[in-house]
Design a protein around this motif. Structure first.
Motif, mmCIF file in Angstrom:
data_model
loop_
_atom_site.group_PDB
_atom_site.id
_atom_site.type_symbol
_atom_site.label_atom_id
_atom_site.label_comp_id
_atom_site.label_asym_id
_atom_site.label_seq_id
_atom_site.Cartn_x
_atom_site.Cartn_y
_atom_site.Cartn_z
ATOM 1 N N LEU A 114 0.978 -1.338 -0.128
ATOM 2 C CA LEU A 114 0.032 -0.002 -0.024
ATOM 3 C C LEU A 114 0.845 1.194 -0.313
ATOM 4 O O LEU A 114 0.636 2.329 -0.605
ATOM 5 N N ALA A 115 2.078 1.123 0.834
ATOM 6 C CA ALA A 115 2.982 2.345 0.761
ATOM 7 C C ALA A 115 3.683 2.680 -0.678
ATOM 8 O O ALA A 115 3.490 3.957 -0.970
ATOM 9 N N LEU A 116 3.868 1.441 -1.307
ATOM 10 C CA LEU A 116 4.393 1.705 -2.596
ATOM 11 C C LEU A 116 3.359 2.305 -3.917
ATOM 12 O O LEU A 116 3.671 3.281 -4.432
ATOM 13 N N ALA A 117 2.088 1.808 -3.484
ATOM 14 C CA ALA A 117 1.099 2.440 -4.291
ATOM 15 C C ALA A 117 0.638 3.925 -4.131
ATOM 16 O O ALA A 117 0.695 4.593 -5.140
ATOM 17 N N VAL A 118 0.815 4.182 -2.711
ATOM 18 C CA VAL A 118 0.760 5.758 -2.480
ATOM 19 C C VAL A 118 1.625 6.320 -2.988
ATOM 20 O O VAL A 118 1.465 7.553 -3.565
ATOM 21 N N ALA A 119 3.159 5.952 -3.080
ATOM 22 C CA ALA A 119 4.209 6.711 -3.467
ATOM 23 C C ALA A 119 3.954 6.794 -4.881
ATOM 24 O O ALA A 119 4.639 7.836 -5.587
ATOM 25 N N ALA A 120 3.582 5.810 -5.509
ATOM 26 C CA ALA A 120 3.690 5.654 -6.984
ATOM 27 C C ALA A 120 2.959 6.411 -7.949
ATOM 28 O O ALA A 120 3.317 7.248 -9.095
#
Length: 144
Positions: A114-120
């Protein structure tokens, strides 16, 4: 793709690990609508989409939430300035505060998706409406 038009593609899939491959295959076909989408935008959008679908597969149905089966609906939209995905599933509600999502410590064995998705991407949204989870991902298109 004509500047005034949007490309739209929707499909439904069972929620199972194999659905990740289906989503990636459909996304690959979707890119053919507008080959001017930069490689960077494709990569960041696909990473976010796959991470959210992976979370749905892993977490939305820890218990059987719906006797009709585990269903995921994906709607992809591509316009001249943005790429968007709206995901809907009939799983359990996600207990998540998107504003509090951070990358876990390097020793953590999970929690990065989820953190990767939010950052991407530029926007990630979640809401629960009429017994369904709704996720929205939006990526502003940038030129390479």
């Amino acid at each position: 793709m004509d500047e005034a038009r949007e490309a739209v593609e929707s499909f439904e899939a069972p929620v199972e690990p194999e659905s990740l491959d289906l989503v990636q295959d459909r996304l690959e076909t979707f890119w053919a609508h507008d080959e001017s989408v930069s490689a960077a935008d494709r990569i960041r959008f696909e990473m976010a989409l796959v991470e959210i679908v992976g979370n749905i597969v892993e977490h939305a149905f820890e218990l059987d939430a719906d006797a009709r089966g585990r269903l995921l609906t994906v709607a992809l939209t591509m316009g001249p300035d943005r790429i968007e995905a709206v995901l809907s599933d009939n799983g359990l509600p996600a207990a998540i505060d998107l504003g509090a999502v951070t990358m876990p410590d390097e020793d953590a064995t999970s929690g990065r998706g989820l953190a990767l998705a939010v950052a991407a991407v530029d926007e990630v949204g979640y809401e629960r409406v009429e017994g369904r989870n709704h996720w929205r991902l939006m990526c502003h298109r940038n030129a390479d």
